[in-house]
Design a protein around this motif. Structure first.
Motif, PDB file in Angstrom:
ATOM      1  N   CYS A 133     -19.359 -13.840  14.024  1.00 53.22           N
ATOM      2  CA  CYS A 133     -20.783 -14.076  13.870  1.00 53.22           C
ATOM      3  C   CYS A 133     -21.508 -12.871  13.313  1.00 53.22           C
ATOM      4  CB  CYS A 133     -21.421 -14.537  15.172  1.00 53.22           C
ATOM      5  SG  CYS A 133     -21.097 -16.273  15.491  1.00 53.22           S
ATOM      6  N   ALA A 160     -23.003 -22.170  13.422  1.00 51.18           N
ATOM      7  CA  ALA A 160     -21.623 -21.919  13.823  1.00 51.18           C
ATOM      8  C   ALA A 160     -20.607 -22.660  12.968  1.00 51.18           C
ATOM      9  CB  ALA A 160     -21.428 -22.278  15.292  1.00 51.18           C
ATOM     10  N   PHE A 180     -16.130 -27.694   5.871  1.00 47.19           N
ATOM     11  CA  PHE A 180     -15.063 -28.668   5.656  1.00 47.19           C
ATOM     12  C   PHE A 180     -15.183 -29.755   6.719  1.00 47.19           C
ATOM     13  CE2 PHE A 180     -10.968 -29.909   7.523  1.00 47.19           C
ATOM     14  CZ  PHE A 180     -10.375 -30.538   6.459  1.00 47.19           C
ATOM     15  N   ALA A 236     -13.244 -36.457  14.104  1.00 47.62           N
ATOM     16  CA  ALA A 236     -13.677 -35.609  13.007  1.00 47.62           C
ATOM     17  C   ALA A 236     -13.043 -34.243  13.180  1.00 47.62           C
ATOM     18  CB  ALA A 236     -15.198 -35.480  12.982  1.00 47.62           C
ATOM     19  N   ALA A 237     -12.826 -33.567  12.066  1.00 48.80           N
ATOM     20  CA  ALA A 237     -12.289 -32.214  12.102  1.00 48.80           C
ATOM     21  C   ALA A 237     -13.159 -31.332  11.234  1.00 48.80           C
ATOM     22  CB  ALA A 237     -10.851 -32.198  11.582  1.00 48.80           C
ATOM     23  N   THR A 238     -13.326 -30.083  11.652  1.00 51.41           N
ATOM     24  CA  THR A 238     -14.091 -29.141  10.865  1.00 51.41           C
ATOM     25  C   THR A 238     -13.617 -27.735  11.192  1.00 51.41           C
ATOM     26  OG1 THR A 238     -16.331 -28.460  10.218  1.00 51.41           O
ATOM     27  CG2 THR A 238     -15.997 -29.003  12.525  1.00 51.41           C
ATOM     28  N   ARG A 239     -14.294 -26.750  10.639  1.00 55.65           N
ATOM     29  CA  ARG A 239     -13.960 -25.342  10.913  1.00 55.65           C
ATOM     30  C   ARG A 239     -15.217 -24.661  11.423  1.00 55.65           C
ATOM     31  NH1 ARG A 239     -11.273 -25.049   5.085  1.00 55.65           N
ATOM     32  NH2 ARG A 239      -9.386 -26.208   5.550  1.00 55.65           N
ATOM     33  N   ILE A 240     -15.071 -23.906  12.504  1.00 56.96           N
ATOM     34  CA  ILE A 240     -16.259 -23.316  13.118  1.00 56.96           C
ATOM     35  C   ILE A 240     -16.118 -21.808  13.278  1.00 56.96           C
ATOM     36  CG2 ILE A 240     -16.708 -25.474  14.346  1.00 56.96           C
ATOM     37  CD1 ILE A 240     -15.856 -24.075  16.929  1.00 56.96           C
ATOM     38  N   ARG A 241     -17.256 -21.175  13.576  1.00 57.05           N
ATOM     39  CA  ARG A 241     -17.300 -19.736  13.829  1.00 57.05           C
ATOM     40  C   ARG A 241     -17.393 -19.497  15.321  1.00 57.05           C
ATOM     41  NH1 ARG A 241     -21.966 -19.049   9.501  1.00 57.05           N
ATOM     42  NH2 ARG A 241     -20.722 -18.534   7.682  1.00 57.05           N
ATOM     43  N   GLU A 253     -13.254 -33.561   7.951  1.00 55.97           N
ATOM     44  CA  GLU A 253     -12.254 -34.603   7.775  1.00 55.97           C
ATOM     45  C   GLU A 253     -12.599 -35.706   8.756  1.00 55.97           C
ATOM     46  OE1 GLU A 253      -8.173 -33.306   8.126  1.00 55.97           O
ATOM     47  OE2 GLU A 253      -7.535 -35.346   8.583  1.00 55.97           O
ATOM     48  N   SER A 259     -18.408 -22.891   9.709  1.00 56.53           N
ATOM     49  CA  SER A 259     -17.898 -21.826   8.842  1.00 56.53           C
ATOM     50  C   SER A 259     -18.414 -21.926   7.414  1.00 56.53           C
ATOM     51  CB  SER A 259     -16.380 -21.876   8.812  1.00 56.53           C
ATOM     52  OG  SER A 259     -15.859 -21.654  10.084  1.00 56.53           O
ATOM     53  N   ASN A 284     -14.063 -16.321  12.160  1.00 52.46           N
ATOM     54  CA  ASN A 284     -14.922 -16.859  11.113  1.00 52.46           C
ATOM     55  C   ASN A 284     -14.600 -18.288  10.754  1.00 52.46           C
ATOM     56  OD1 ASN A 284     -17.077 -15.325  10.029  1.00 52.46           O
ATOM     57  ND2 ASN A 284     -15.579 -13.772   9.455  1.00 52.46           N
ATOM     58  N   THR A 285     -13.345 -18.661  10.951  1.00 54.25           N
ATOM     59  CA  THR A 285     -12.992 -20.027  10.599  1.00 54.25           C
ATOM     60  C   THR A 285     -11.901 -20.515  11.554  1.00 54.25           C
ATOM     61  OG1 THR A 285     -11.950 -21.379   8.902  1.00 54.25           O
ATOM     62  CG2 THR A 285     -11.776 -18.997   8.598  1.00 54.25           C
ATOM     63  N   VAL A 286     -12.343 -21.213  12.575  1.00 55.34           N
ATOM     64  CA  VAL A 286     -11.439 -21.732  13.602  1.00 55.34           C
ATOM     65  C   VAL A 286     -11.390 -23.252  13.436  1.00 55.34           C
ATOM     66  CG1 VAL A 286     -10.991 -21.882  16.061  1.00 55.34           C
ATOM     67  CG2 VAL A 286     -12.194 -19.896  15.151  1.00 55.34           C
ATOM     68  N   GLY A 319     -25.051 -24.141  19.984  1.00 58.28           N
ATOM     69  CA  GLY A 319     -24.840 -25.399  19.276  1.00 58.28           C
ATOM     70  C   GLY A 319     -23.927 -25.186  18.085  1.00 58.28           C
ATOM     71  N   VAL A 320     -23.013 -26.113  17.831  1.00 56.64           N
ATOM     72  CA  VAL A 320     -22.141 -26.008  16.669  1.00 56.64           C
ATOM     73  C   VAL A 320     -22.421 -27.157  15.712  1.00 56.64           C
ATOM     74  CG1 VAL A 320     -19.770 -26.011  15.854  1.00 56.64           C
ATOM     75  CG2 VAL A 320     -20.352 -24.777  17.932  1.00 56.64           C
ATOM     76  N   ALA A 321     -22.221 -28.387  16.206  1.00 53.80           N
ATOM     77  CA  ALA A 321     -22.445 -29.551  15.356  1.00 53.80           C
ATOM     78  C   ALA A 321     -22.535 -30.794  16.220  1.00 53.80           C
ATOM     79  CB  ALA A 321     -21.317 -29.709  14.348  1.00 53.80           C
ATOM     80  N   THR A 322     -23.197 -31.799  15.693  1.00 60.78           N
ATOM     81  CA  THR A 322     -23.242 -33.112  16.326  1.00 60.78           C
ATOM     82  C   THR A 322     -22.733 -34.123  15.315  1.00 60.78           C
ATOM     83  OG1 THR A 322     -25.247 -32.374  17.424  1.00 60.78           O
ATOM     84  CG2 THR A 322     -24.698 -34.696  17.624  1.00 60.78           C
ATOM     85  N   PHE A 323     -21.701 -34.870  15.697  1.00 62.61           N
ATOM     86  CA  PHE A 323     -21.167 -35.914  14.829  1.00 62.61           C
ATOM     87  C   PHE A 323     -21.710 -37.255  15.310  1.00 62.61           C
ATOM     88  CE2 PHE A 323     -17.993 -32.536  15.133  1.00 62.61           C
ATOM     89  CZ  PHE A 323     -17.772 -32.236  13.795  1.00 62.61           C
ATOM     90  N   GLU A 365     -24.926 -33.276  12.168  1.00 63.62           N
ATOM     91  CA  GLU A 365     -25.949 -32.230  12.213  1.00 63.62           C
ATOM     92  C   GLU A 365     -25.218 -30.907  12.373  1.00 63.62           C
ATOM     93  OE1 GLU A 365     -28.576 -33.286  15.498  1.00 63.62           O
ATOM     94  OE2 GLU A 365     -28.213 -35.339  14.837  1.00 63.62           O
TER      95      GLU A 365
END
Lengths: 138, 109
Positions: free
Chosen positions: A136, B69, B75, A99-104, B77, B71, A59-61, A84-88, B65
């Motif tokens: 998920c 997925a 968060f 960048a750092a974040t937490r993903i599922r 940084e 969480s 749930n939070t990686v 897809g997770v994210a686009t920075f 964006e």
């Protein structure tokens, strides 16, 4: 009920579509990459992807990406229902292209980071993350 | 939903001109992925924050964006360059049209 020719055709099409379903997730990961790179083959190296080798809770990686000279970095989880997770996208005042974040993550899978460089090239990095409990739902 | 969303941002109060600082942001949001089912087996509709941006004095630092997925309680940084005194503006865009904002001033000494 009589099975008409039209019904039989529809059934056949349905069965064909259903047999493709398990392949869908991987195919759409490739589509997501192609949509980002425009078909250009990314080079290995130039982008750093940090992710734990084993994640107890999907749930939070915590993940972080870094690619000096990049204008954008996309994160893809190949084993998720939606890859897809994210686009920075980095603006003019970004101090570093990181960048750092937490993903599922739904399960043990390969996470891919692709960076779009300022010169138009692409760089790729990937890590396999082992997930003990998927994140998920479902 | 919208009223229990609370953005939290960590930015240093002062910096040297041109210094690169680290910013951490967190916003409370359940980030419903749209893949989960409730106890009756009905799909819970997707409700996430789909975009996050950070600007300094009107210039973009980062624009993210987000997809399901990311969480719960997203968060982030990242690093920002501070050329002068001014204000960081953080904006989160919800699927339901809500926009959450936070601002932080920073002084260049």
């Amino acid at each position: 009920m009589r099975l008409t020719r039209r019904d039989a055709l529809a059934l056949g099409l349905g069965a064909t579509a259903a047999s493709f379903l398990p392949l869908r997730a991987v195919a759409s990961a490739e589509e997501a990459i192609a949509a980002f790179t425009g078909g250009v083959e990314p080079a290995e190296g130039g982008v750093t992807l940090n992710a734990p080798e084993i994640a107890e809770n999907g749930n939070t990686v915590p993940v972080s990406v870094e690619a000096p000279g990049a204008t954008a970095i996309i994160l893809i989880a190949t084993g998720n229902p939606q890859p897809g997770v994210a686009t920075f996208n980095f603006g003019p005042l970004a101090g570093a292209q990181s960048a750092a974040t937490r993903i599922r993550l739904a399960g043990t899978q390969e996470v891919i980071a692709i960076a779009k460089m300022a010169d138009g090239g692409f760089a790729r990095a990937s890590r396999v993350v082992k997930v003990t409990i998927g994140g998920c739902g479902g | 939903m919208a009223k229990d969303v609370k953005p939290r941002v960590k930015v240093p109060k002062t910096a040297a001109a041109g210094e690169v600082i680290t910013i951490k942001t967190l916003i409370s949001h359940k980030m419903e992925s749209g893949n989960r089912k409730d106890s009756n087996g009905n799909r819970i509709p997707r409700s996430i924050i789909n975009r996050f941006t950070c600007d300094f004095n009107g210039q973009n630092v980062i624009d993210v964006e987000m997809q399901p997925a990311i969480s719960t309680n997203p968060f982030f940084e990242f690093q920002a360059k501070v050329p002068e005194s001014g204000e960081f503006k953080f904006t989160w865009y919800d699927d339901n049209g809500s926009i959450y904002e936070a601002t932080r001033a920073i002084t260049v000494s």
